[in-house]
Design an enzyme around this catalytic site. Structure first.
Site, PDB file in Angstrom:
ATOM      1  CD  GLU A  67      -2.607   1.274  -0.051  1.00  0.00           C
ATOM      2  OE1 GLU A  67      -3.278   0.336  -0.478  1.00  0.00           O
ATOM      3  OE2 GLU A  67      -2.475   2.345  -0.672  1.00  0.00           O
ATOM      4  CE  LYS A 110       4.973   1.086   1.529  1.00  0.00           C
ATOM      5  NZ  LYS A 110       4.204   2.275   1.210  1.00  0.00           N
ATOM      6  CB  CYS A 121       6.004   4.127   6.615  1.00  0.00           C
ATOM      7  SG  CYS A 121       4.358   3.434   6.774  1.00  0.00           S
TER       8      CYS A 121
HETATM    9  P1  NAD Z   1      -1.795  -0.324  12.728  1.00  0.00           P
HETATM   10  O1  NAD Z   1      -0.968  -0.656  13.901  1.00  0.00           O
HETATM   11  O2  NAD Z   1      -2.543   0.962  12.653  1.00  0.00           O
HETATM   12  O3  NAD Z   1      -2.865  -1.482  12.489  1.00  0.00           O
HETATM   13  C1  NAD Z   1      -2.568  -2.835  12.531  1.00  0.00           C
HETATM   14  C2  NAD Z   1      -3.758  -3.574  13.170  1.00  0.00           C
HETATM   15  O4  NAD Z   1      -3.560  -4.971  13.037  1.00  0.00           O
HETATM   16  C3  NAD Z   1      -3.932  -3.302  14.666  1.00  0.00           C
HETATM   17  O5  NAD Z   1      -5.214  -2.766  14.902  1.00  0.00           O
HETATM   18  C4  NAD Z   1      -3.758  -4.683  15.301  1.00  0.00           C
HETATM   19  O6  NAD Z   1      -4.594  -4.886  16.433  1.00  0.00           O
HETATM   20  C5  NAD Z   1      -4.150  -5.592  14.165  1.00  0.00           C
HETATM   21  N1  NAD Z   1      -3.669  -6.968  14.309  1.00  0.00           N
HETATM   22  C6  NAD Z   1      -2.443  -7.403  14.708  1.00  0.00           C
HETATM   23  N2  NAD Z   1      -2.398  -8.731  14.691  1.00  0.00           N
HETATM   24  C7  NAD Z   1      -3.595  -9.179  14.261  1.00  0.00           C
HETATM   25  C8  NAD Z   1      -4.147 -10.460  14.020  1.00  0.00           C
HETATM   26  N3  NAD Z   1      -3.422 -11.573  14.205  1.00  0.00           N
HETATM   27  N4  NAD Z   1      -5.427 -10.527  13.605  1.00  0.00           N
HETATM   28  C9  NAD Z   1      -6.164  -9.422  13.407  1.00  0.00           C
HETATM   29  N5  NAD Z   1      -5.687  -8.173  13.613  1.00  0.00           N
HETATM   30  C10 NAD Z   1      -4.425  -8.049  14.030  1.00  0.00           C
HETATM   31  O7  NAD Z   1      -0.811  -0.446  11.460  1.00  0.00           O
HETATM   32  P2  NAD Z   1      -0.951   0.297  10.053  1.00  0.00           P
HETATM   33  O8  NAD Z   1      -0.413   1.674  10.125  1.00  0.00           O
HETATM   34  O9  NAD Z   1      -2.329   0.079   9.522  1.00  0.00           O
HETATM   35  O10 NAD Z   1       0.100  -0.540   9.190  1.00  0.00           O
HETATM   36  C11 NAD Z   1      -0.173  -1.854   8.776  1.00  0.00           C
HETATM   37  C12 NAD Z   1       0.867  -2.258   7.731  1.00  0.00           C
HETATM   38  O11 NAD Z   1       0.773  -1.405   6.592  1.00  0.00           O
HETATM   39  C13 NAD Z   1       2.303  -2.147   8.217  1.00  0.00           C
HETATM   40  O12 NAD Z   1       3.056  -3.178   7.642  1.00  0.00           O
HETATM   41  C14 NAD Z   1       2.757  -0.819   7.647  1.00  0.00           C
HETATM   42  O13 NAD Z   1       4.143  -0.770   7.436  1.00  0.00           O
HETATM   43  C15 NAD Z   1       2.026  -0.777   6.332  1.00  0.00           C
HETATM   44  N6  NAD Z   1       1.766   0.558   5.785  1.00  0.00           N
HETATM   45  C16 NAD Z   1       1.377   1.579   6.610  1.00  0.00           C
HETATM   46  C17 NAD Z   1       1.088   2.827   6.068  1.00  0.00           C
HETATM   47  C18 NAD Z   1       0.657   3.980   6.949  1.00  0.00           C
HETATM   48  O14 NAD Z   1       0.612   5.097   6.444  1.00  0.00           O
HETATM   49  N7  NAD Z   1       0.327   3.779   8.213  1.00  0.00           N
HETATM   50  C19 NAD Z   1       1.169   3.034   4.696  1.00  0.00           C
HETATM   51  C20 NAD Z   1       1.536   1.968   3.891  1.00  0.00           C
HETATM   52  C21 NAD Z   1       1.837   0.733   4.439  1.00  0.00           C
HETATM   53  C1  UDX Z   2       4.726   7.556   3.666  1.00  0.00           C
HETATM   54  C2  UDX Z   2       4.739   7.426   2.143  1.00  0.00           C
HETATM   55  O1  UDX Z   2       4.608   8.727   1.557  1.00  0.00           O
HETATM   56  C3  UDX Z   2       3.611   6.530   1.671  1.00  0.00           C
HETATM   57  O2  UDX Z   2       3.688   6.338   0.261  1.00  0.00           O
HETATM   58  C4  UDX Z   2       3.732   5.192   2.371  1.00  0.00           C
HETATM   59  O3  UDX Z   2       2.684   4.341   1.984  1.00  0.00           O
HETATM   60  C5  UDX Z   2       3.723   5.368   3.887  1.00  0.00           C
HETATM   61  O4  UDX Z   2       4.791   6.273   4.268  1.00  0.00           O
HETATM   62  P1  UDX Z   2       3.302   8.947   5.430  1.00  0.00           P
HETATM   63  O5  UDX Z   2       4.394   8.570   6.370  1.00  0.00           O
HETATM   64  O6  UDX Z   2       1.895   8.698   5.819  1.00  0.00           O
HETATM   65  O7  UDX Z   2       3.514   8.203   4.023  1.00  0.00           O
HETATM   66  O8  UDX Z   2       3.409  10.514   5.084  1.00  0.00           O
HETATM   67  P2  UDX Z   2       4.397  11.375   4.154  1.00  0.00           P
HETATM   68  O9  UDX Z   2       3.590  12.401   3.475  1.00  0.00           O
HETATM   69  O10 UDX Z   2       5.250  10.538   3.307  1.00  0.00           O
HETATM   70  O11 UDX Z   2       5.307  12.132   5.230  1.00  0.00           O
HETATM   71  C6  UDX Z   2       6.259  11.443   6.010  1.00  0.00           C
HETATM   72  C7  UDX Z   2       7.049  12.428   6.837  1.00  0.00           C
HETATM   73  O12 UDX Z   2       7.904  13.210   6.010  1.00  0.00           O
HETATM   74  C8  UDX Z   2       6.183  13.438   7.602  1.00  0.00           C
HETATM   75  O13 UDX Z   2       6.722  13.632   8.887  1.00  0.00           O
HETATM   76  C9  UDX Z   2       6.282  14.692   6.766  1.00  0.00           C
HETATM   77  O14 UDX Z   2       6.082  15.862   7.511  1.00  0.00           O
HETATM   78  C10 UDX Z   2       7.703  14.585   6.262  1.00  0.00           C
HETATM   79  N1  UDX Z   2       7.921  15.326   5.014  1.00  0.00           N
HETATM   80  C11 UDX Z   2       7.305  14.945   3.860  1.00  0.00           C
HETATM   81  C12 UDX Z   2       8.771  16.427   5.015  1.00  0.00           C
HETATM   82  O15 UDX Z   2       9.340  16.795   6.046  1.00  0.00           O
HETATM   83  N2  UDX Z   2       8.969  17.101   3.837  1.00  0.00           N
HETATM   84  C13 UDX Z   2       8.371  16.745   2.669  1.00  0.00           C
HETATM   85  O16 UDX Z   2       8.615  17.417   1.655  1.00  0.00           O
HETATM   86  C14 UDX Z   2       7.508  15.635   2.682  1.00  0.00           C
END
Ligand code: NAD
Ligand code: UDX
Length: 453
Positions: free
Chosen positions: A159, A214, A270
């Site tokens: 994602e 990713k 991330c």
């Molecule tokens: P999060 O911690 O917000 O959510 C994860 C959820 O999974 C929690 O609610 C937890 O209780 C649940 N969980 C854990 N074990 C489980 C199980 N066995 N069964 C059911 N539920 C379970 O995490 P997130 O930010 O949503 O990230 C999830 C993944 O996506 C990570 O690998 C992260 O690196 C990736 N990712 C995050 C972002 C972002 O912006 N947050 C963007 C892209 C990818």
């Molecule tokens: C990032 C990636 O952008 C996204 O594609 C991936 O799926 C998850 O990780 P996110 O961490 O949610 O997303 O936000 P992002 O907009 O990337 O910002 C990350 C950090 O960098 C923030 O603290 C932001 O303030 C900082 N940032 C971003 C800067 O300081 N300067 C910039 O120009 C851009």
């Protein structure tokens, strides 16, 4: 599986765009599931602009949130693994490798509870070759165990949404990436996205390229932030202005203008985690120089966060002990309530360490979250923090105010009203370079702006 920042919004958009598909989001955390089911849309566990509308349209129709994990797996044709993959805190690879215990637990649960043919999709960000583990666990279930006939295909579908713009990113993605060997499974997942994503934006690769893309995308994005922050420091000492430099280099189409905003360092769940994972993988495969190269992106980021707290102390006559310092913004970026790895945390902790009294205002971050992040309840200890409902209250009696998150409302603050309530001489540290500096200066504040010489 996983009703977090990714699972919740991603599945809500799929349900919204594919009304004939039943989407069930499961989580072990009953409180989180209850919040997703809360009739009051302002109380969803994740704050994302536009998410409430999407949930309102789909919830109860073809979008369901439940803790009944096994039943949902048994009924599913496709299972997305969207659980957390944080950095390991102990054991081999602590501090760098991803902790895959939740992915493995999910996989085992899918292996046990699935019925018939199930496509298992890695949505979490994972180290390259994790699919091998997933496949091995699932294959063991195919071969017998409880005697039920079941089969699996594994895909990688990382994602790329960014928090704060998650809904827009999901509704109009630059690309959707699907990695896998099983042509039917690839086609089935491509068809889901095909409801709203143009075919040319759905990229297909092998499993390992998808997993590695990713980590690479996040490493490249984070590297841009560290690069511009390194130049910001040089601008400050040479009289250049990083905004002008960013504009000048950003017009080169080979460089591009986005992700060149200097600030207090990148935060979020991330970037750091994924680069450290990349570093760990490189070392694992014996690529020491490659590991060291990427490690510097994180090192520079930590330095940027630390130097901001240091220069605040310096400007305030080398001590902040007993002084009130206002922090505007605690989330790691605007338009989210997420504070994971927020630069505000390290800066706040460093200032508390120096004895400051912090007054913190963030439009979306809950007090309980700040308590957890600072590991200190409000109003307790020698150096304390408390939260404030607006910026003027936060600045009451303060010697300095720091803008740490680029919330829209901080761009248009009434500096004359703020200056009146601060103790003179008063400082504005604009760590996002968004304040109306002229108005702040006219109101009598001294100003430091990131990247401005
Ligand atoms: P999060 O911690 O917000 O959510 C994860 C959820 O999974 C929690 O609610 C937890 O209780 C649940 N969980 C854990 N074990 C489980 C199980 N066995 N069964 C059911 N539920 C379970 O995490 P997130 O930010 O949503 O990230 C999830 C993944 O996506 C990570 O690998 C992260 O690196 C990736 N990712 C995050 C972002 C972002 O912006 N947050 C963007 C892209 C990818
Ligand atoms: C990032 C990636 O952008 C996204 O594609 C991936 O799926 C998850 O990780 P996110 O961490 O949610 O997303 O936000 P992002 O907009 O990337 O910002 C990350 C950090 O960098 C923030 O603290 C932001 O303030 C900082 N940032 C971003 C800067 O300081 N300067 C910039 O120009 C851009």
């Amino acid at each position: 599986m996983g009703a977090g920042y990714v699972g919740g919004p991603t599945m809500a958009v799929i349900a919204d765009r594919c009304p004939e598909i039943q989407v069930t989001v499961v989580d072990l955390n009953a409180e989180r599931i209850a919040s997703w089911n809360n009739p009051e849309l302002s109380r969803l566990p994740v704050y994302e602009p536009g998410l409430d509308g999407v949930v309102a349209r789909a919830r109860g129709r073809n979008l369901h949130f439940t803790t009944e994990v096994d039943a949902a797996i048994a009924a599913a044709d496709m299972v997305f693994l969207s659980v957390n993959t944080p950095t390991k805190t102990r054991g081999v690879g602590a501090g760098q490798a991803s902790d895959l215990r939740w992915i493995e637990a999910c996989t085992r649960q899918v292996a046990a509870a699935a019925q018939g043919h199930t496509i298992v999709v890695e949505k979490s960000t994972l180290p390259v070759r994790t699919a091998e583990t997933v496949q091995t666990i699932l294959a063991a279930a195919e071969q017998g165990g409880d005697g039920a006939i079941k089969s699996f295909a594994v895909l990688s579908n990382p994602e790329f949404l960014a928090e704060g713009t998650a809904i827009a990113d999901l509704e109009a993605p630059d690309r959707v990436l699907i990695g896998g060997q099983d042509a039917d499974a690839l086609e089935a997942l491509a068809q889901v996205y095909g409801h709203w994503v143009p075919a040319e934006r759905i990229l297909r690769t092998n499993l390992w390229s998808s997993e590695l893309s990713k980590l690479t995308a996040n490493a490249f994005l984070a590297q841009r932030v560290s690069s511009i922050n390194s130049i910001a420091a040089l601008c400050e000492t040479t009289g250049a202005d990083v905004k002008e430099v960013a504009r000048a280099i950003g017009t080169d189409t080979r460089i591009g203008s986005r992700f060149l905003q200097s600030g207090p360092g990148f935060g979020g769940s991330c970037f750091q985690k994924d680069i450290l994972n990349l570093v760990y993988l490189c070392r694992h495969y014996g690529l020491t120089e490659v590991a060291e190269y990427w490690e510097q992106v994180v090192a520079l980021n930590s330095w940027q966060q630390r130097r901001i707290a240091r220069l605040v102390v310096q400007r305030l006559f080398n001590t902040v002990a007993g002084k009130r310092v206002a922090l505007l913004g605690f989330a790691f970026k605007a338009d989210t309530n997420d504070t994971r790895e927020s630069p505000a945390i390290r800066i706040a902790k460093d200032l508390l360490e120096e004895g400051a009294q912090l007054s913190i205002h963030d439009p979306k971050v809950a007090d309980e979250q700040i308590v957890r992040d600072l590991a200190q309840p409000a109003g307790m200890g020698e150096s304390t923090w408390h939260s404030c409902i607006d910026p003027v209250e936060a600045c009451q009696g303060a010697d300095a105010v720091l803008i740490l998150t680029e919330w829209q409302q901080f761009r248009t603050l009434d500096w004359s009203a703020i200056a009146t309530v601060m103790r003179r001489p008063a400082w504005l540290f604009d760590c996002r370079a968004i304040a109306d500096a002229e108005a702040a200066r006219a109101a009598g504040l001294q100003i430091w702006t990131v990247g401005e010489g």
